[in-house]
Design a protein around this motif. Structure first.
Motif, PDB file in Angstrom:
ATOM      1  N   ILE A 232       0.772  -1.307   0.029  1.00 33.58           N
ATOM      2  CA  ILE A 232      -0.106   0.150   0.028  1.00 33.58           C
ATOM      3  C   ILE A 232       0.812   1.260  -0.053  1.00 33.58           C
ATOM      4  N   GLU A 236       0.312   3.768  -3.391  1.00 33.43           N
ATOM      5  CA  GLU A 236      -0.298   5.095  -3.218  1.00 33.43           C
ATOM      6  C   GLU A 236       0.483   6.174  -3.776  1.00 33.43           C
ATOM      7  N   THR A 266     -12.126   8.395   4.324  1.00 32.03           N
ATOM      8  CA  THR A 266     -12.715   7.544   3.210  1.00 32.03           C
ATOM      9  C   THR A 266     -11.898   7.040   2.241  1.00 32.03           C
ATOM     10  N   ASP A 267     -10.563   7.183   2.230  1.00 34.05           N
ATOM     11  CA  ASP A 267      -9.749   6.886   1.419  1.00 34.05           C
ATOM     12  C   ASP A 267      -9.452   5.208   1.577  1.00 34.05           C
ATOM     13  N   PRO A 268      -9.684   4.528   0.494  1.00 34.34           N
ATOM     14  CA  PRO A 268      -9.192   3.117   0.648  1.00 34.34           C
ATOM     15  C   PRO A 268      -7.957   2.950   1.301  1.00 34.34           C
ATOM     16  N   PHE A 269      -7.035   3.423   0.737  1.00 36.92           N
ATOM     17  CA  PHE A 269      -5.443   3.410   1.360  1.00 36.92           C
ATOM     18  C   PHE A 269      -5.675   3.576   2.918  1.00 36.92           C
ATOM     19  N   VAL A 271      -7.797   2.953   4.755  1.00 37.77           N
ATOM     20  CA  VAL A 271      -8.573   1.932   5.610  1.00 37.77           C
ATOM     21  C   VAL A 271      -7.921   0.828   5.389  1.00 37.77           C
ATOM     22  N   VAL A 272      -7.138   0.544   4.506  1.00 37.11           N
ATOM     23  CA  VAL A 272      -6.381  -0.776   4.516  1.00 37.11           C
ATOM     24  C   VAL A 272      -4.901  -0.661   5.423  1.00 37.11           C
ATOM     25  N   THR A 275      -6.035  -0.901   9.034  1.00 32.51           N
ATOM     26  CA  THR A 275      -6.370  -2.194   9.601  1.00 32.51           C
ATOM     27  C   THR A 275      -4.950  -2.989   9.866  1.00 32.51           C
TER      28      THR A 275
END
Length: 507
Positions: A232, A236, A266-269, A271-272, A275
């Motif tokens: 990631i 990015e 709200t950025d998918p990167f 969120v990952v 996690t």
């Protein structure tokens, strides 16, 4: 008294005056007649034995009884007052050594110092102990007893063979540690485990992947999370995914001056990344809670890397929250801080070294070779100063020269001595080219000198790690080898002494 023990020593008397077939062996008397002129007081090889004439038997026997005050089986150690001065003969694969009982008795826990342990190797026919072991190594073993505990390896004996001899003669862990220290081996650190059983289970689960199948599963999950996080981090930065929200506010005409870019949460990167950080934080906190020593926990470089790898996320999160609450803050400054913080995330790749033996070996090699690396840097520093100064004065009169000052020549000297040669700076004059040639030759020699030491350290740590893995896979092999080697020496004695000796050894 064991009857079998007496039969073992029965030898028929021979008329030495009339027999011409018996030949004299070197080192042994051939006449046991007390009236013979060859017989002198103390000249008999068996002074403690009594010759008995058995009238009731069909033949005469010798050496069938011991002195009355000695009730133990036949051996070289009669129970006399000065037992420490009694001499003992030790036969090492045909090479005989002679020492005193007092010398061996200094270390009663060893094989030669304990009577019960060494008796299975006793050859009653020759009145000596027999060991089918490496002969040159016994010089160092015997010196251990003579010097009072100093272990020295003979120069002509390999390290692994002498280590096997130390284990066979049971000199103990202290002698083995002393031997390894004298040979330059690095002592393995002691493994600390928590005293609490519950904490110990979790510590083994997260710290030692080889301890159980569950621990290996946790290690695989950690490696997967690290790989995802680094992937990631790289993706990015692609132009298709890179999005500078500060610039988008200015360039996008659909956004008013008071509007801000879409929230980063709200950025998918993001969120990952969040996690992955949850797993890293959970693992770090849990290991800190159950660790056996809190001080040693932070002294470990791997734990420091774990802390550094999660700090950028929380710093970036705080910066985003501050920017959301205070839109008028200096966005350029916050953007620069975010970029620096994100750069630190690259240190997460070192988290793989916790689960990679290769990276651990590399780290141990660099740690053990710090002195050689320091010498390498020092030699390079001297070479850079010398050759950058030389090339400056060689090119000072050339108008098109790239070397306007001595500091400008530092980069050229470093690139040339390390044999990289980018070509962005190069001498033009003949004198400068000569200096460049000498700089390249000196760089090759400077780098080549400490490299063999570093390679030797790498080979040592690599072979040590390989041996540790072999011991973990087959933990009983060393005991089997030692047991078979001892039984080999004992079985050779049993064949020499006959079936009666076999019964003794079984007892």
């Amino acid at each position: 008294m064991d009857v079998c023990g007496w039969k073992e020593m029965e030898v028929a008397l021979v008329n030495f005056d009339t027999s011409d077939e018996i030949q004299e062996e070197p080192g042994y008397a051939t006449d046991f007649d007390p009236t013979s002129p060859k017989s002198r007081p103390g000249s008999s090889p068996f002074p403690n034995w009594k010759i008995l004439i058995q009238d009731s038997s069909s033949h005469e026997t010798a050496f069938s009884k011991l002195p009355e005050d000695y009730v133990a089986p036949p051996g070289p150690e009669p129970g006399i007052a000065k037992e420490g001065n009694q001499r003992v003969i030790i036969n090492i694969a045909g090479l005989r050594f002679e020492t005193q009982l007092g010398t061996l008795n200094q270390f009663p826990e060893t094989l030669l110092g304990d009577r019960e342990k060494r008796m299975p190797f006793f050859d009653s026919m020759r009145n000596e102990y027999f060991f089918d072991r490496n002969r040159p190594s016994f010089d160092g073993i015997l010196y251990y007893y003579q010097s009072g505990g100093k272990i020295r390896r003979p120069a002509n004996v390999p390290i692994d063979i002498f280590a096997d001899e130390i284990s066979f003669y049971e000199l103990g862990s202290e002698a083995m540690d002393q031997f390894r220290e004298d040979e330059g081996f690095i002592k393995d650190p002691e493994t600390l485990l928590p005293a609490n059983d519950f904490h110990r289970q979790f510590w083994l689960l997260f710290e030692y992947p080889e301890s159980s199948s569950a621990a290996r599963g946790v290690a695989m999950v950690s490696v997967l999370v690290v790989v995802v996080s680094i992937t990631i981090f790289c993706l990015e930065t692609l132009p298709e995914f890179r999005e500078d929200r500060e610039l988008k506010v200015v360039r996008d005409p659909r956004l008013d001056a008071n509007q801000t870019a879409p929230p980063v949460f709200t950025d998918p990167f993001f969120v990952v990344e969040s996690t992955c950080i949850v797993w890293f934080t959970f693992e770090l906190v849990l290991r800190f809670v159950v660790c056996p020593s809190k001080a040693d926990f932070f002294r470990n470089i791997m734990n420091v890397i774990d802390v550094i790898s999660i700090i950028p996320y929380f710093a970036a999160l705080i910066t985003e929250l501050v920017r959301e609450t205070e839109p008028s803050a200096q966005q350029n400054m916050s953007l620069a801080i975010l970029r620096i913080i994100r750069l630190v995330r690259v240190f997460r790749i070192f988290k793989l070294s916790r689960h990679s033996k290769g990276l651990q070996i590399l780290g141990q090699t660099l740690k053990a070779s710090m002195r050689e690396l320091g010498l390498l840097i020092f030699f390079l520093f001297i070479g850079v100063i010398l050759f950058s100064s030389a090339v400056y004065f060689a090119e000072v009169d050339e108008p098109d020269s790239h070397f306007s000052s001595i500091p400008d020549g530092f980069w050229w000297a470093v690139v040339t001595m390390t044999t990289v040669g980018y070509g962005d700076m190069c001498p033009i004059t003949p004198g400068g080219k000569i200096v460049g040639t000498l700089c390249a030759i000196a760089g090759v020699l400077t780098i080549a000198l400490p490299v063999p030491v570093i390679v030797s350290n790498f080979n040592y740590f690599y072979h040590r790690e390989t041996e540790n893995e072999d011991k973990q896979n087959i933990p009983g092999d060393m005991d089997k080898i030692l047991h078979s080697s001892r039984m080999g020496s004992t079985s050779s004695l049993n064949k020499t002494n006959g079936s009666c000796s076999t019964d003794k050894s079984r007892k």
